[in-house]
Design a protein around this motif. Sequence first.
Motif, PDB file in Angstrom:
ATOM      1  N   THR A 101      41.892  38.846  42.749  1.00  0.00           N
ATOM      2  CA  THR A 101      42.123  39.829  43.817  1.00  0.00           C
ATOM      3  C   THR A 101      43.532  39.716  44.390  1.00  0.00           C
ATOM      4  OG1 THR A 101      39.776  39.627  44.373  1.00  0.00           O
ATOM      5  CG2 THR A 101      41.166  40.747  45.978  1.00  0.00           C
ATOM      6  N   ARG A 104      47.433  42.028  42.113  1.00  0.00           N
ATOM      7  CA  ARG A 104      46.920  43.348  41.722  1.00  0.00           C
ATOM      8  C   ARG A 104      47.423  43.759  40.348  1.00  0.00           C
ATOM      9  NH1 ARG A 104      47.797  46.036  47.562  1.00  0.00           N
ATOM     10  NH2 ARG A 104      49.685  44.810  47.320  1.00  0.00           N
ATOM     11  N   LYS A 314      36.801  38.227  47.061  1.00  0.00           N
ATOM     12  CA  LYS A 314      37.399  39.573  47.070  1.00  0.00           C
ATOM     13  C   LYS A 314      37.465  40.155  48.501  1.00  0.00           C
ATOM     14  CE  LYS A 314      37.251  43.682  44.155  1.00  0.00           C
ATOM     15  NZ  LYS A 314      37.271  44.834  45.029  1.00  0.00           N
ATOM     16  N   GLU A 318      40.838  40.843  50.665  1.00  0.00           N
ATOM     17  CA  GLU A 318      41.133  42.241  51.026  1.00  0.00           C
ATOM     18  C   GLU A 318      41.234  42.397  52.546  1.00  0.00           C
ATOM     19  OE1 GLU A 318      39.439  44.494  47.057  1.00  0.00           O
ATOM     20  OE2 GLU A 318      38.177  44.438  48.849  1.00  0.00           O
ATOM     21  N   ALA A 319      40.374  41.675  53.271  1.00  0.00           N
ATOM     22  CA  ALA A 319      40.426  41.772  54.735  1.00  0.00           C
ATOM     23  C   ALA A 319      41.727  41.183  55.256  1.00  0.00           C
ATOM     24  CB  ALA A 319      39.231  41.040  55.350  1.00  0.00           C
ATOM     25  N   ALA A 320      42.210  40.113  54.602  1.00  0.00           N
ATOM     26  CA  ALA A 320      43.484  39.500  55.023  1.00  0.00           C
ATOM     27  C   ALA A 320      44.646  40.434  54.676  1.00  0.00           C
ATOM     28  CB  ALA A 320      43.662  38.140  54.354  1.00  0.00           C
ATOM     29  N   GLY A 321      44.453  41.236  53.621  1.00  0.00           N
ATOM     30  CA  GLY A 321      45.468  42.238  53.242  1.00  0.00           C
ATOM     31  C   GLY A 321      46.767  41.632  52.722  1.00  0.00           C
ATOM     32  N   GLN A 322      46.698  40.389  52.257  1.00  0.00           N
ATOM     33  CA  GLN A 322      47.929  39.772  51.736  1.00  0.00           C
ATOM     34  C   GLN A 322      47.797  39.566  50.238  1.00  0.00           C
ATOM     35  OE1 GLN A 322      48.904  36.228  53.897  1.00  0.00           O
ATOM     36  NE2 GLN A 322      49.078  37.348  55.820  1.00  0.00           N
ATOM     37  N   TYR A 323      48.727  40.159  49.502  1.00  0.00           N
ATOM     38  CA  TYR A 323      48.665  40.093  48.050  1.00  0.00           C
ATOM     39  C   TYR A 323      49.927  39.420  47.489  1.00  0.00           C
ATOM     40  CZ  TYR A 323      44.883  43.363  48.811  1.00  0.00           C
ATOM     41  OH  TYR A 323      43.724  43.936  49.253  1.00  0.00           O
TER      42      TYR A 323
END
Length: 325
Positions: A101, A104, A314, A318-323
Amino acid sequence: MLKLLTSLAATAAITLISGNAFAQAYPERSITMVVPFAAGGPTDTVTRLVAETMSKDLGQQIIVENVGGAGGTLGASQVAKADPDGYTLLLHHIGMATSATLYRKLPYDTLNAFEYVGLVTDVPMTIVAKKDFEPTDLKGLLEYVKANADKITLANAGIGAASHLCGMLFMSEIKTPLTTVPYKGTGPAMTDLLGGQVDLMCDQTTNTTKQIKGATIKAYAVTSAKRLDALPDVPTVAEAGLPGMQVGIWHGIYAPKGTPAEVTQKLSASLQKALKDPNIVSRFAELGTVPVTDAEATPAGLKAKLESEVTRWKPVIEAAGQYAD
Ligand code: ASP
């Protein structure tokens, strides 16, 4: 028609026999086991112990190759592209699941690019600091870190590494971002922690136990539910006031997609034997971990773990929004 069917059946039989013969003769030469982090770190330590013991059983050398970088995804990518002949394997940890996750644009499809050999061990993390770091316990550490956030550096092994995941949990628990310093593995990060070039790190006990016992670094907490026999004086995160930081770093062995099942089964049987070897059991105990059960050291055990962990992390990521990209 009958002729065609007979010839198809004969081809299938030959493939089956040659597959079996291949598996029976396997391994006929040395095997490479890729560690997706630098030498001298925790994943490397686990891999070298397991590889050495399995190679005695398999009668062929297992060469450990360190392919560090990008939180373990470079090494995983190399193995995903390797020939599926049983001669290239990967020993990776929880990062295999989180990177699915976090990245990307991964160059491989985590759940479809590998065959499974089995789980190996589940290692707790420790929150550690350089020797002369001021705070003496976790409560003091939290206050100190909040007050000096702009001056404190936190080492990790890149986005997707266990140290990165544990560091993220730490920063989110204390709601304070810190300056992170990425390395190709926590082996080199430990060198800098020992030298005082970085302040803090979250790392597996397989890399920190010896240093904690030798008092060359400071330990604040272990991320296991119970205190460890190897580190009886180090409190758990729950005892020390951060119950949300419980995390275990599971490790597994993979092979490229298409590796014959007979080969992964043979490797799994050898892994199960290795995990009962008295040397591994005692070295793991000294390092604060235990081997998994026979049922977990199987292709099905690792597959189920990877799938459930991809699903578990996942929504958190996604909640942290850091990729990573
Ligand atoms: N402990 C590292 C990590 O953070 C990996 C390593 O160097 O073995 O994932």
